[in-house]
Structures are given as C-alpha cells and as structure tokens.
Design a protein around this motif. Structure first.
Motif, PDB file in Angstrom:
ATOM      1  N   SER A 148      36.718  -7.405 -24.870  1.00 26.81           N
ATOM      2  CA  SER A 148      37.721  -8.469 -25.007  1.00 26.81           C
ATOM      3  C   SER A 148      37.275  -9.444 -26.083  1.00 26.81           C
ATOM      4  O   SER A 148      36.109  -9.455 -26.489  1.00 26.81           O
ATOM      5  CB  SER A 148      37.920  -9.203 -23.668  1.00 26.81           C
ATOM      6  N   LEU A 179      35.689 -18.507 -21.143  1.00 24.98           N
ATOM      7  CA  LEU A 179      34.830 -18.156 -20.021  1.00 24.98           C
ATOM      8  C   LEU A 179      33.527 -18.943 -20.095  1.00 24.98           C
ATOM      9  O   LEU A 179      32.861 -18.964 -21.135  1.00 24.98           O
ATOM     10  CB  LEU A 179      34.523 -16.655 -20.041  1.00 24.98           C
ATOM     11  N   LEU A 230      42.015  -9.223 -17.108  1.00 23.72           N
ATOM     12  CA  LEU A 230      42.140  -8.811 -18.510  1.00 23.72           C
ATOM     13  C   LEU A 230      42.766  -7.434 -18.618  1.00 23.72           C
ATOM     14  O   LEU A 230      43.529  -7.154 -19.551  1.00 23.72           O
ATOM     15  CB  LEU A 230      40.763  -8.814 -19.176  1.00 23.72           C
ATOM     16  N   LEU A 261      37.833 -11.466 -13.298  1.00 27.62           N
ATOM     17  CA  LEU A 261      38.270 -11.707 -14.673  1.00 27.62           C
ATOM     18  C   LEU A 261      38.526 -10.397 -15.392  1.00 27.62           C
ATOM     19  O   LEU A 261      39.515 -10.261 -16.126  1.00 27.62           O
ATOM     20  CB  LEU A 261      37.225 -12.531 -15.420  1.00 27.62           C
ATOM     21  N   ALA A 262      37.644  -9.413 -15.201  1.00 30.71           N
ATOM     22  CA  ALA A 262      37.829  -8.115 -15.862  1.00 30.71           C
ATOM     23  C   ALA A 262      39.125  -7.462 -15.408  1.00 30.71           C
ATOM     24  O   ALA A 262      39.859  -6.871 -16.216  1.00 30.71           O
ATOM     25  CB  ALA A 262      36.633  -7.215 -15.567  1.00 30.71           C
ATOM     26  N   LEU A 312      31.698 -10.668 -12.827  1.00 34.14           N
ATOM     27  CA  LEU A 312      32.925 -10.910 -13.595  1.00 34.14           C
ATOM     28  C   LEU A 312      34.088 -10.018 -13.146  1.00 34.14           C
ATOM     29  O   LEU A 312      35.040  -9.809 -13.900  1.00 34.14           O
ATOM     30  CB  LEU A 312      32.648 -10.702 -15.084  1.00 34.14           C
ATOM     31  N   TRP A 318      30.117 -18.701 -18.073  1.00 37.12           N
ATOM     32  CA  TRP A 318      29.555 -17.725 -17.138  1.00 37.12           C
ATOM     33  C   TRP A 318      28.075 -17.965 -16.874  1.00 37.12           C
ATOM     34  O   TRP A 318      27.274 -18.080 -17.795  1.00 37.12           O
ATOM     35  CB  TRP A 318      29.758 -16.314 -17.677  1.00 37.12           C
ATOM     36  N   ALA A 337      42.973 -13.383 -22.968  1.00 35.52           N
ATOM     37  CA  ALA A 337      41.726 -13.610 -23.707  1.00 35.52           C
ATOM     38  C   ALA A 337      41.865 -14.732 -24.724  1.00 35.52           C
ATOM     39  O   ALA A 337      40.884 -15.403 -25.061  1.00 35.52           O
ATOM     40  CB  ALA A 337      41.282 -12.329 -24.406  1.00 35.52           C
ATOM     41  N   ILE A 391      33.282 -16.990 -25.021  1.00 42.48           N
ATOM     42  CA  ILE A 391      32.326 -16.996 -23.905  1.00 42.48           C
ATOM     43  C   ILE A 391      31.244 -18.037 -24.145  1.00 42.48           C
ATOM     44  O   ILE A 391      30.651 -18.087 -25.223  1.00 42.48           O
ATOM     45  CB  ILE A 391      31.657 -15.614 -23.731  1.00 42.48           C
ATOM     46  N   VAL A 425      34.520  -7.501 -20.250  1.00 41.66           N
ATOM     47  CA  VAL A 425      34.744  -8.860 -20.752  1.00 41.66           C
ATOM     48  C   VAL A 425      34.013  -9.099 -22.066  1.00 41.66           C
ATOM     49  O   VAL A 425      34.586  -9.620 -23.033  1.00 41.66           O
ATOM     50  CB  VAL A 425      34.310  -9.904 -19.700  1.00 41.66           C
TER      51      VAL A 425
END
Length: 322
Positions: free
Chosen positions: A202, A171, A159, A155-156, A152, A173, A166, A206, A198
C-alpha cells in the motif's frame, strides 16, 4: 458580645470562601480544539498498556476519537492467559466498552470487534474493516490518523476492501524491531501477512515506532501504586488490570506503557520526539528487514519525549475540578 463576634467571624469566613471559589471558577482556561480524528485499533484483551493509551486518547481534547476497533491475540498468548480461542477480539471490545463506561464516555464513538483470524488472503472483511473504510472515506476537514498498538490485521483487511483509504489517513504503528536488522516483535510477527500488505503493497503514509522507541515509556510499579492507583475510579480500574495479570507475567520494577506513544505523537506533540524518513523495507519470514522497497518511505521514530507523554496522561487522569 462573644456570640456576636463569632457570628460576624463566621459570616466573614463564609464570604471569603465564596469569593475564593468564585475567583477560582473565573480563572482563564486555555482553549483546545481537536486537530485530528483518531481511529484507535488495539488488542485490548492483551497487555493493559493498550487500555492506558485508550484512556489517555479518550480524555484529551486535542483530538477527536471517531472509532475504536479491536484485534485478536496470538492463540498461544491467549491460551497462557486462560482466554478462549477465537474470542479475544470480542473480549477486547468489552474491555474498551468497560473503560468508556467508567470514564462516563459511553456515547463517544463506536467500538467494533475485528477479525478473530489473522491474515488477509481469502479473509472476509470484518465489521471493523468495513467501519474503518466508512470513516476513512467520509469527508471531514480534520486529518485522520489510524493508531494501531497491535497487529495490522484490521487495517490490512480494510485496505483489501477499499485500497483508496491509503490516501486518506496516516498509520501510526507500534510495531517492528529496531532498524536496520529487525527481527521478531509481537505486533509485527503475529500477523506478518497483514504487515506486508500495509507496508509493502500500500502507499499509506506510515509513522513507525519500533520496540527500542516504545520501550522508552516506562512507569515504575511504585509510582503506579502510589500515584496512579488512588487518583480516580478510572485509574484504579486501570491499575487493577495490572494487578490481575496471568501468573506467567512477572513484573519487575517498572512497566512499559508501550502504546502511549500513539497518543503523544498524534494528540500532544511530535515536535520534541526524534524521527527521520527512511526507505521502507521488505519483511522477511523471520521478521527481519530485507531489501528496500522502491518508492516506499516510512517516518521512523527513534527517541520519544516520555516525560511529556506521561505528564499529560497523569494530568488528564486527575478528577476534574472545573
């Protein structure tokens, strides 16, 4: 007389062929419109199942790809595969571009290499992270999914650059071992810091597909050889990626297409797959799941409609006849 009969027969046969062709071209076609936007993030320099999923996602009309970003490989894995350190995100970008060229989709969406380093602490935002933020913050009536078949990392970092994203995408995953214990799993363990950023820090929605679920999508080597390889130039190229794996990879009778659930759930249907809402858990240093995170929930998929996913992929890989 025979010549005249033959000529009439030839004309009749030609007319019949033309009518048949016209009839086929007049067959109704079910209309499809994109129901979502998709950012596709993966370590395309690694296991070829990411490229299988990318081809599937690019071919479907049910969703609109808007960005492809690439992540790096674990250094030990890269070394085993003979890939130079610090260049695997770039290699993944080139693999994605090569696939798009073969599919004739060169101008479909941007392809941007992500960070060659894992983690978020002190990391400078990569071009991929900035592109993710830009797409997430762009106004569009279609909902946005961020589908990730690797660590990730990108994406991290996105963010960290703009926490507001967010609230603007979901997401999906491929990662983590099975609940409730968890444990080592490549996509999670390779960048545990990013996963914590994430999941723990956040509020991004997910959908998680852990190892026990994504391993349900299997295609036998015999089927790949007999069906996938000769189907088209695209499938021959995808098959070739498996035929050229490093020597340390020993295939058995089947291959796991572990990244394909992302396409199934966002662009085909999530209705025939089983999921439940669970409490998000903290991630321990050994990748096991720890205590529940107050206020954090995750949609966990445990059973996937593998038949639907693979049938849709194979149908879309057929050469177009319309």
């Amino acid at each position: 007389m025979r010549t005249e009969i033959d000529r009439r027969g030839f004309i009749a046969a030609g007319a019949s062929l033309m009518i048949g062709t016209a009839a086929r071209s007049a067959l109704p076609v079910i209309r499809q419109a994109p129901k979502a936007r998709i950012i596709i993030d993966n370590d395309f320099a690694g296991d070829p199942d990411g490229l299988i999923a990318l081809a599937h996602q690019l071919a479907t009309k049910a969703a609109r790809p808007v960005l492809v970003t690439t992540s790096a490989l674990d250094a030990k894995l890269a070394a085993l595969g003979g890939q130079p350190a610090g260049a695997t995100a770039a290699a993944g970008k080139q693999a994605a571009i090569d696939l798009m060229h073969i599919m004739g989709l060169t101008n479909l969406c941007p392809v941007i290499a992500g960070s060659e380093r894992f983690g978020v602490a002190g990391a400078q935002a990569s071009a991929a992270a900035r592109a993710i933020v830009a797409e997430a913050m762009r106004d569009d009536p279609l909902p946005l999914f961020f589908t990730c078949g690797g660590p990730l990392t990108n994406l991290a970092q996105a963010l960290q650059l703009e926490p507001a994203i967010a609230d603007r995408m979901t997401l999906v995953w491929i990662g983590g071992a099975d609940y409730p214990q968890g444990g080592s799993e490549y996509n999670l363990s390779t960048d545990l810091e990013a996963a914590r950023a994430v999941i723990e820090r956040s509020r991004m929605p997910i959908w998680q597909i852990p190892a026990g679920a994504y391993r349900q999508l299997q295609m036998s080597v015999a089927e790949m050889t007999a069906t996938l390889r000769p189907m088209s130039a695209t499938t021959a190229w995808l098959y070739g990626r498996y035929a050229d794996l490093p020597p340390f990879v020993q295939l058995g009778g089947a291959i796991t297409l572990g990244d394909s659930p992302m396409v199934l759930l966002t662009s085909v249907s999530a209705e025939s797959s089983a999921s439940s809402i669970i409490a998000g858990r903290r991630l321990l240093d050994d990748s096991r799941y720890g205590a529940e995170i107050p206020g954090r929930s995750i949609r966990l998929f445990t059973q996937l409609d593998a038949r639907l996913a693979l049938a849709d992929f194979l149908a879309l890989m057929q050469p177009r006849r319309d």
